[in-house]
Design a protein around this motif. Structure first.
Motif, short mmCIF file in Angstrom:
data_model
loop_
_atom_site.label_atom_id
_atom_site.label_comp_id
_atom_site.label_asym_id
_atom_site.label_seq_id
_atom_site.Cartn_x
_atom_site.Cartn_y
_atom_site.Cartn_z
N PRO A 25 0.98 -1.08 -0.32
CA PRO A 25 0.16 0.11 0.12
C PRO A 25 1.11 1.61 -0.14
N ASN A 26 1.90 1.36 1.05
CA ASN A 26 2.89 2.44 0.32
C ASN A 26 3.46 2.85 -0.51
N ALA A 27 4.21 1.44 -0.84
CA ALA A 27 4.81 1.98 -2.35
C ALA A 27 4.57 1.91 -3.31
N ALA A 28 2.49 2.15 -3.39
CA ALA A 28 1.64 2.17 -4.09
C ALA A 28 1.31 3.17 -4.67
N GLY A 29 0.82 3.80 -3.04
CA GLY A 29 0.97 5.30 -2.76
C GLY A 29 2.06 6.50 -3.74
N ILE A 30 3.34 5.97 -3.39
CA ILE A 30 4.37 6.60 -4.49
C ILE A 30 4.14 6.50 -5.39
N PHE A 31 3.56 5.69 -5.93
CA PHE A 31 3.78 5.39 -7.49
C PHE A 31 2.50 6.54 -8.37
N LEU A 32 1.59 6.00 -7.46
CA LEU A 32 0.06 6.92 -7.97
C LEU A 32 0.71 7.87 -8.00
N GLY A 33 1.12 9.31 -6.95
CA GLY A 33 0.72 10.14 -6.52
C GLY A 33 3.07 10.89 -7.39
N GLY A 34 3.13 9.91 -7.40
CA GLY A 34 4.56 10.16 -8.46
C GLY A 34 4.50 10.64 -9.87
N THR A 35 3.94 9.69 -10.22
CA THR A 35 3.35 9.62 -11.25
C THR A 35 2.22 10.42 -12.15
N ILE A 36 0.57 9.77 -11.56
CA ILE A 36 -0.18 10.58 -12.52
C ILE A 36 -0.46 12.36 -11.89
N HIS A 37 -0.64 12.77 -13.33
CA HIS A 37 -0.79 13.92 -13.33
C HIS A 37 -1.79 15.22 -12.87
#
Length: 337
Positions: free
Chosen positions: A187-199
């Motif tokens: 969940p933490n890694a997914a949050g970093i990925f989503l927050g770091g990539t979606i515009h």
């Protein structure tokens, strides 16, 4: 009759701007209604409705106000974005996510400028599209456009960037959670990925909380960190413009635009904890309305035929930037783990 008399007493400048500002406000309200009922990005609706009312931006009562909304109301909206962020929120992320955000923004914008040059565009176009991709979507595109000098192709480039980044952000909101599940991200890694990539912020929130509350919370914080990167990138854009002498033959733009100063001051004030939640919400809502009205104004000033002729290269550039950012963030997460 009383309303007409009241308007007649306004200063001449206000009377000249009122019709166009009201037209943009009506389009913004319509776009908001459609977005809330049909789920598509509000910026996209504002653009499309604005372009449908392009005839208002010609010689007429609305022209001055539409231009004012596309320029000055835009800057007000960007400044008010500062009420979304606090220094404590950024610090709470820890050094790993902060490092990922800073590195991904810098690298993505640098690569975008280089690739834009190779494709035959000005590097400034790469800064515009790369900044929109790396920071906060349509809001970043509008903020960077406000910091760049006047140019015959500027509004066309801005409009294309907003359309492209809104469409790609909506696609990412649907596809990226599936990528997180396929990669088995925590969940933490997914949050970093989503927050770091979606515009765009709204799409980050939608994607994050579709997985879990923890993922949504982390994704939102990471996204706010990307929004905070807007200030140094605006300063870089203004400095690059001054260094290149791209002032359009007029006075060079200031190194630190007033709306960037306002953004920074509001972040500092918001970080004190003295700003009530109701004021934060009000400021954020006013900012949203200003940005939607501004993009409606930009849409009114743009001919649809101008977008039809953009060609394949700009589309490929923005798609490539989006894919590059996703791959880069995944790579940086491995090093930061």
């Amino acid at each position: 009759m009383s309303t007409a008399l009241a308007i007649g007493r306004w200063p001449a400048r206000t009377r000249a701007l009122f019709p166009g500002v009201m037209a943009c406000g009506v389009v913004a309200a319509a776009a908001t209604f459609l977005s809330e009922h049909y789920g598509a990005p509000v910026m996209l609706f504002a653009l499309l409705l604005g372009m449908a009312m392009n005839f208002l931006s010609g010689e007429g009562a609305c022209a001055a106000g539409i231009g004012f909304t596309a320029r000055e109301v835009l800057r007000i909206g960007v400044a008010l974005l500062g009420l979304r962020i606090t220094i404590a929120q950024v610090a709470a992320l820890g050094w790993g996510p902060v490092g990922i955000v800073v590195a991904s923004v810098v690298i993505t914008i640098t690569v975008s400028m280089l690739v834009a040059k190779l494709l035959g565009f000005q590097s400034i176009f790469g800064l515009l599209t790369g900044g929109a991709t790396a920071i906060c979507g349509a809001s970043a595109a509008l903020a960077l456009s406000a910091a760049l000098p006047a140019h015959p192709q500027k509004e066309r480039a801005t409009l294309f960037t907003v359309i492209g980044v809104s469409a790609l952000s909506t696609f990412a909101m649907i596809a990226y959670p599936m990528i997180c599940n396929a990669l088995g991200l925590s969940p933490n890694a997914a949050g970093i990925f989503l927050g770091g990539t979606i515009h765009d912020v709204a799409q980050v929130v939608g994607a994050g909380y579709s997985l879990s509350r923890e993922t949504g919370d982390v994704a939102t914080l990471v996204k706010l960190m990307r929004v905070a990167m807007l200030l140094p990138v605006i300063v870089f854009a203004a400095a690059l413009t001054r260094a290149r002498g791209d002032g359009g033959g007029g006075e060079r733009p200031p190194l630190l635009p007033w709306f960037a100063v306002g953004f920074a001051l509001l972040v500092l004030i918001n970080s004190t904890g003295w700003v009530p939640k109701s004021v934060q919400s009000l400021g954020s809502e006013i900012s949203r309305w200003c940005l939607v009205a501004a993009i409606a104004g930009i849409g009114m000033k743009t001919q649809l035929k101008d977008l039809v002729t953009v060609g394949f290269k700009p589309v490929a550039l923005m798609l490539g930037e989006t894919i590059f950012l996703a791959g880069l963030v995944l790579l940086l997460m491995r090093f930061a783990a």
